[in-house]
Design an enzyme around this catalytic site. Structure first.
Site, PDB file in Angstrom:
ATOM      1  N   GLY A  96      43.808  53.324  85.940  1.00 23.57           N
ATOM      2  CA  GLY A  96      44.456  54.625  84.702  1.00 23.57           C
ATOM      3  C   GLY A  96      45.087  54.128  84.133  1.00 23.57           C
ATOM      4  O   GLY A  96      45.843  53.036  84.851  1.00 23.57           O
ATOM      5  N   HIS A 126      48.924  60.982  88.848  1.00 24.59           N
ATOM      6  CA  HIS A 126      49.930  59.833  88.610  1.00 24.59           C
ATOM      7  C   HIS A 126      49.952  59.468  86.892  1.00 24.59           C
ATOM      8  O   HIS A 126      51.097  59.398  86.095  1.00 24.59           O
ATOM      9  CB  HIS A 126      49.107  58.886  89.030  1.00 24.59           C
ATOM     10  N   GLU A 127      48.775  59.632  86.030  1.00 27.94           N
ATOM     11  CA  GLU A 127      48.349  59.106  84.991  1.00 27.94           C
ATOM     12  C   GLU A 127      49.468  60.198  84.070  1.00 27.94           C
ATOM     13  O   GLU A 127      49.910  59.932  82.789  1.00 27.94           O
ATOM     14  CB  GLU A 127      47.397  58.926  84.227  1.00 27.94           C
TER      15      GLU A 127
HETATM   16 ZN   LIG Z   1      50.771  54.380  85.536  1.00 28.65          ZN
END
Ligand SMILES: [Zn+2]
Length: 170
Positions: free
Chosen positions: A45, A136-137
């Protein structure tokens, strides 16, 4: 084109990113370059602020298989966090130096809504690894890194290691 990745402790990683209003040719090129950069790293990602663009767009490929790539572009992603808190094991980030990894608490399920490059609505339920990747992204778009979600003690240890490492880079 492979783009330069912004690395911690660059303060630009703390930016709150702006929503994308429409898909332009420039946005398509950026998404394509972000995917190339992600695959080259390699990573699963990459968020726009990691390449110095402060807009709400991320690219992901949670298939994590080199022979079966499944690139996805998520514009203006919104997550509804669901399920239980699980441990994302040894999470890392292309913007976090020294290949540092740590266990991070994440939710096991998310309801994702976003737009794709054709401005079609993406509306899906994700669990486990894909759910962790989008958490996370999407965090990046709000200026949050995984190291902001680890214990105070681990973070202090990490920051002192980075300081030493940065001194050696000079
Ligand atoms: Zn990252």
């Amino acid at each position: 084109m492979i783009l330069d990745i912004v690395s911690y402790p660059d303060p630009r990683l703390k930016s709150i990113c702006k929503p994308v209003e429409k898909v332009t040719q420039d946005l398509r090129i950026l998404a394509d370059n972000m995917l190339q950069t992600m695959y080259a790293a390699p990573g699963v990602g990459l968020a726009a602020p990691q390449v110095g663009q402060f807009i709400r767009m991320v690219v992901v490929d949670y298939s994590a298989k080199e022979d079966l790539r499944m690139p996805r572009v998520l514009i203006n992603p919104v997550l509804e966090l669901k399920g239980e808190v699980i441990v994302s094991e040894r999470e890392g980030c292309l913007s976090v130096p020294m290949g540092y990894r740590s266990n991070v608490p994440r939710y096991s399920h998310v309801h994702l809504t976003a737009r794709d490059l054709d401005w079609k609505l993406i509306d899906e339920e994700l669990e486990d690894f894909p759910a962790i990747v989008v958490q996370h992204e999407t965090d990046h778009l709000d200026g949050i890194l995984f190291i902001d979600r680890i214990s105070r003690l681990k973070r202090t240890f990490f920051d002192s290691k980075v300081k030493k490492w940065l001194r050696r880079q000079k």
